[in-house]
Design a protein around this motif. Structure first.
Motif, PDB file in Angstrom:
ATOM      1  N   LEU A 402       0.832  -1.212   0.000  1.00 57.86           N
ATOM      2  CA  LEU A 402       0.000   0.000   0.000  1.00 57.86           C
ATOM      3  C   LEU A 402       0.867   1.263   0.000  1.00 57.86           C
ATOM      4  CD1 LEU A 402      -2.922  -0.939   2.464  1.00 57.86           C
ATOM      5  CD2 LEU A 402      -2.946  -0.954  -0.035  1.00 57.86           C
ATOM      6  N   LYS A 403       1.933   1.251   0.807  1.00 65.32           N
ATOM      7  CA  LYS A 403       2.819   2.414   0.839  1.00 65.32           C
ATOM      8  C   LYS A 403       3.470   2.642  -0.528  1.00 65.32           C
ATOM      9  CE  LYS A 403       5.898   2.614   4.335  1.00 65.32           C
ATOM     10  NZ  LYS A 403       6.557   1.974   5.516  1.00 65.32           N
ATOM     11  N   ILE A 405       2.434   1.556  -3.562  1.00 65.24           N
ATOM     12  CA  ILE A 405       1.546   1.943  -4.670  1.00 65.24           C
ATOM     13  C   ILE A 405       1.110   3.397  -4.534  1.00 65.24           C
ATOM     14  CG2 ILE A 405      -0.717   1.235  -3.734  1.00 65.24           C
ATOM     15  CD1 ILE A 405      -1.220  -0.035  -6.572  1.00 65.24           C
ATOM     16  N   ALA A 406       0.965   3.881  -3.304  1.00 62.30           N
ATOM     17  CA  ALA A 406       0.605   5.290  -3.111  1.00 62.30           C
ATOM     18  C   ALA A 406       1.703   6.196  -3.673  1.00 62.30           C
ATOM     19  CB  ALA A 406       0.373   5.591  -1.627  1.00 62.30           C
ATOM     20  N   TRP A 409       1.212   6.170  -7.467  1.00 63.87           N
ATOM     21  CA  TRP A 409       0.063   7.009  -7.855  1.00 63.87           C
ATOM     22  C   TRP A 409       0.424   8.483  -7.736  1.00 63.87           C
ATOM     23  CZ3 TRP A 409      -3.587   3.694  -4.322  1.00 63.87           C
ATOM     24  CH2 TRP A 409      -4.031   2.571  -5.038  1.00 63.87           C
ATOM     25  N   ASP A 410       1.084   8.838  -6.627  1.00 66.57           N
ATOM     26  CA  ASP A 410       1.419  10.249  -6.408  1.00 66.57           C
ATOM     27  C   ASP A 410       2.400  10.757  -7.443  1.00 66.57           C
ATOM     28  OD1 ASP A 410      -0.312  10.290  -4.290  1.00 66.57           O
ATOM     29  OD2 ASP A 410       1.217  10.019  -2.750  1.00 66.57           O
ATOM     30  N   ILE A 413       1.963   7.574 -11.896  1.00 65.78           N
ATOM     31  CA  ILE A 413       2.101   6.281 -12.574  1.00 65.78           C
ATOM     32  C   ILE A 413       0.816   5.479 -12.407  1.00 65.78           C
ATOM     33  CG2 ILE A 413       3.373   4.076 -12.517  1.00 65.78           C
ATOM     34  CD1 ILE A 413       5.830   5.849 -11.611  1.00 65.78           C
ATOM     35  N   LYS A 414       0.378   4.865 -13.494  1.00 68.01           N
ATOM     36  CA  LYS A 414      -0.854   4.070 -13.465  1.00 68.01           C
ATOM     37  C   LYS A 414      -0.542   2.705 -12.862  1.00 68.01           C
ATOM     38  CE  LYS A 414      -2.317   6.519 -17.567  1.00 68.01           C
ATOM     39  NZ  LYS A 414      -2.211   6.504 -19.027  1.00 68.01           N
ATOM     40  N   ALA A 415      -1.087   2.440 -11.698  1.00 70.97           N
ATOM     41  CA  ALA A 415      -0.673   1.243 -10.965  1.00 70.97           C
ATOM     42  C   ALA A 415      -1.858   0.527 -10.318  1.00 70.97           C
ATOM     43  CB  ALA A 415       0.340   1.621  -9.897  1.00 70.97           C
TER      44      ALA A 415
ATOM     45  N   ARG B  63      -5.531   5.989 -13.810  1.00 67.04           N
ATOM     46  CA  ARG B  63      -4.321   5.733 -13.024  1.00 67.04           C
ATOM     47  C   ARG B  63      -4.570   4.598 -12.030  1.00 67.04           C
ATOM     48  NH1 ARG B  63      -3.199  10.861 -12.073  1.00 67.04           N
ATOM     49  NH2 ARG B  63      -4.001  11.089  -9.979  1.00 67.04           N
ATOM     50  N   LEU B 288      -1.278   4.659   5.703  1.00 64.97           N
ATOM     51  CA  LEU B 288      -0.279   4.149   4.761  1.00 64.97           C
ATOM     52  C   LEU B 288      -0.312   4.928   3.447  1.00 64.97           C
ATOM     53  CD1 LEU B 288      -0.849   0.360   5.446  1.00 64.97           C
ATOM     54  CD2 LEU B 288       1.231   1.626   6.006  1.00 64.97           C
TER      55      LEU B 288
END
Lengths: 482, 482
Positions: A402-403, A405-406, A409-410, A413-415, B63, B288
């Motif tokens: 989770l950390k 992928i955030a 996203w920030d 990047i499309k994830a 995204r 997170l």
């Protein structure tokens, strides 16, 4: 994986079209029929195809300097009455729930004219992509939807003759060529010539519009059927019908124009002369635009809608020559339009006119053609744009995922990740392959210990260890390289 | 010229919002009111702003790996009944014209659930941008439209708890931060906690949903008004209302969660315990994701719609601290959503459930805010994308202009000319300046003689002569440089 439309030659897919054009409802499958007849949901796959086609259409409209405009889905009922002639019966009305009487819009042209009059706009080049609704009867319905998308481009304003009209035909050519749908032909006529022929043949003026509606069916029915309808249903004298028949079966280019200029029955009519003169000028401009070989002057073209006043046109896809028996066969209308100089005045309290000319791209038919072609050739499109998948081979790594992928996203990047506390690595790999996701970021115990992240290319299976702080930069680099 | 949204600090425009939020209809001006009440046309300027905002919203949805989906504007009437509770009265019905009974969609959530059930889809992450229609009464209407755009993102499927829910809140944060609308707060609650409080306070179960609708008005009305409505209109016992009042005025973070875990009246209710446990997990994930400071656990949040079953949330814009008297003042809801685990099952013949969670971005309000801000600061946007204007200083150059512009269009260059045989050069120059067209191509007698074209930069007025055959390449170079 990703398909580019139109890479196949016309003849390769033309064979696919006949069954499609007979019943596009075969495309619409559902176990339980729980939505309204003649409407349909668009699946993610269909949406991707649709967006790509609409992008090309809208790009062309913008290339020609059009502004965007949007109008409501429903209008006051009175705004739509007496604009569509015989087709008015197909308008969807809203229930009277106490308040105004409303109807769903039937096209985008009448709302545009209403907008111009209401805002006293005297000049505008606009495009509009939106849904319209027509209550087609179930028997007519085959091959049509009751809800469908229209893409319109219109030029409003007082200008020198035929310049905007020629641009509309240029736009139709650019769009149809750009979509690579195969060979096409644009039939052109003029409402003033149509009416002049009716007058010369002895049609009473009160029957002009209804006979026009019959003639409009010549692309779907034989002359014999149309003649029968005019004589029996519309009480036209048989000899009048026959005289019409002599004309409406003519088509050609400039030579046909010259032939009509010599027709004494027609040229005594001032309106016909104006129409012929405008068409001659139009052909001159179309030659300068380099598209005259795509245009046919066709007297069978009448256009059903009441509001046209001048030049009218309709683009049809052609079966390629090696498939047609004698002459190219029409595969159906994919674009149409014309001049409507009186419509804005109908909405203006003082009747001030704003001449207009425009076109509508038949995107639903184009969607079906492209979709059917892709199906036949087994082409698929990605329905998501995800670039990176965040995975773990171990249990209890949800927090780290989770950390991570955030962070992606920030960084824009499309994830994606799986919404599971402890997904299996194989499940995660399969998801990437199924969805066509190019990159995978893997975090596990080893990576945590080494302060790195594993970056894996899904296609090549190549893996590299990357320091955590360089991960975003490395991903952005790999994505811009590919 | 071209404005970038959100470059101004929150406090600079927050002052503008109060009048706007009271009556957005001031934005809608028209001489003759000739369209339906509560609807409006969107001008080209509004369309540009709208497209830019929708682009940002849709980019965020993509995204996060969402697929596109589209459903019809109208559904079978029966599909919409018993889904919206007290708001059902606002549904637009179509007139019975012989056939099916139809209604315009009220939101995008119910059609999505219908789609999932109808196609037996068990798992899907989709976005949908589309119009919905609500027959708000004219008195309620101020500040709302009857036709408006919704932008929804939803995750359907059986997953481990709170992971998709946390992603929905992350998406709301990304979009609201990305649009730079100023400070915002997301209120979170859980329908199970709301119902548990009702039960603990002595509300009869048959009144849960209607009392929920009353509580939902707390963002627009004072507690006293809401209490009055519950007691007089909904016949709730005054002491029960007072007990509810003690709860619904509480808000906070994890400490409030812990406080409720200690409340014996609530924790004897299994549903409440589940809700509290889920919220605790949710807060862990939000931490997170780095967004927990944007979230407030708020017991006044109830959400009016019937279909929510778990976590619910609503994002509000905040007045900046230097403007608020004591505590940050809400400037209205700009995004909302929640979990609805039972809705899909209502459409499935066998009642098979597909749990769902989603969000809706209140783009209409965002459009109004951005539009009002731009107006106040005198910012304008270009409404066309035209790159090159084809002009002539002489008479009788229409043919050359038409040939030239066709060449540009065919090369993919966005180009315009005036639809006049002999336009004045000054008129052509003014058109470029008014429309913000950067380049002008000039063709006249001298150019024809020299076999060149003059290329003029509209801003710098610098002119260069370019050989005809290099014109397209030179324009493309200048456009890519700028």
């Amino acid at each position: 994986m990703m398909s580019q439309f139109g890479l196949l030659p016309g003849r390769a897919w033309a064979a696919l079209l006949s069954p499609l054009l007979r019943s596009p409802y075969t495309l619409c499958t559902s176990a339980v029929r729980s939505h309204s007849q003649g409407t349909r949901d668009l699946s993610p796959q269909q949406m991707v195809i649709r967006e790509k086609i609409l992008d090309k259409v809208v790009s062309c409209f913008k290339r020609h300097g059009a502004k965007g405009l949007d109008t409501p889905a429903f209008e006051l009922k009175e705004m739509l009455t007496e604009k569509y002639g015989e087709e008015s019966g197909l308008i969807y009305d809203l229930k009277d729930q106490g308040g105004e009487l409303l109807s769903l819009r039937y096209d985008l042209t009448v709302p545009f004219a209403r907008y111009l009059a209401m805002n006293k706009v005297k000049k505008m080049k606009r495009y509009h992509v939106g849904k319209v609704w027509r209550r087609e009867s179930p028997t007519i319905l085959q091959g049509r939807y009751r809800e469908f998308c229209q893409c319109d481009f219109d030029i409003a304003g007082h200008f020198d003759p035929m310049i905007p009209d020629a641009e509309c035909l240029k736009i139709m050519c650019e769009i149809l060529s750009g979509l690579q749908l195969g060979d096409f032909l644009i039939k052109v006529n003029d409402r003033r010539i149509v009416d002049g022929i009716f007058a010369a043949c002895g049609v009473p003026e009160s029957k002009f519009r209804t006979i026009c509606s019959s003639i409009d069916k010549l692309d779907k029915m034989s002359w014999e059927h149309v003649r029968l309808e005019m004589v029996t249903e519309k009480s036209l004298a048989p000899d009048v019908a026959d005289r019409i028949g002599d004309y409406v079966q003519l088509h050609g280019g400039l030579s046909l124009l010259d032939q009509l200029f010599q027709d004494p029955r027609l040229t005594q009519n001032k309106q016909v002369l104006e129409g012929l003169g405008d068409l001659k000028l139009l052909f001159e401009y179309l030659t300068l635009f380099g598209i005259s070989e795509k245009i046919s002057f066709d007297l069978s073209l009448a256009r059903g809608l009441d509001y046209y006043t001048g030049v009218i046109y309709e683009a049809v896809l052609l079966q390629s020559p090696d498939q047609a028996a004698e002459k190219p066969l029409s595969l159906g209308t994919v674009a149409a339009g014309g001049r409507y100089d009186d419509l804005v005045g109908m909405f203006d309290p003082k009747g001030h006119k704003v001449p207009c000319v425009g076109l509508s791209i038949g995107v639903e038919r184009i969607f079906s053609i492209v979709e059917q072609r892709m199906k036949a050739f087994g082409e698929t499109v990605r329905t998501t744009e995800t670039q990176v998948f965040v995975a773990t081979p171990q249990k209890n790594f949800l927090q780290e995922r989770l950390k991570l992928i955030a962070e992606l996203w920030d960084a824009g990047i499309k994830a994606e990740l799986l919404y599971k506390n402890n997904p299996k690595l194989l499940t995660q790999l399969h998801y990437c392959e199924d969805m066509g996701i190019p990159l995978m970021v893997i975090i596990g115990e080893q990576e945590m210990k080494d302060g790195v992240i594993t970056l894996r290319s899904v296609a090549s299976r190549k893996e590299v260890a990357i320091k955590r702080q360089y991960l975003v930069a490395e991903i952005q680099k790999q994505l811009s390289d590919s």
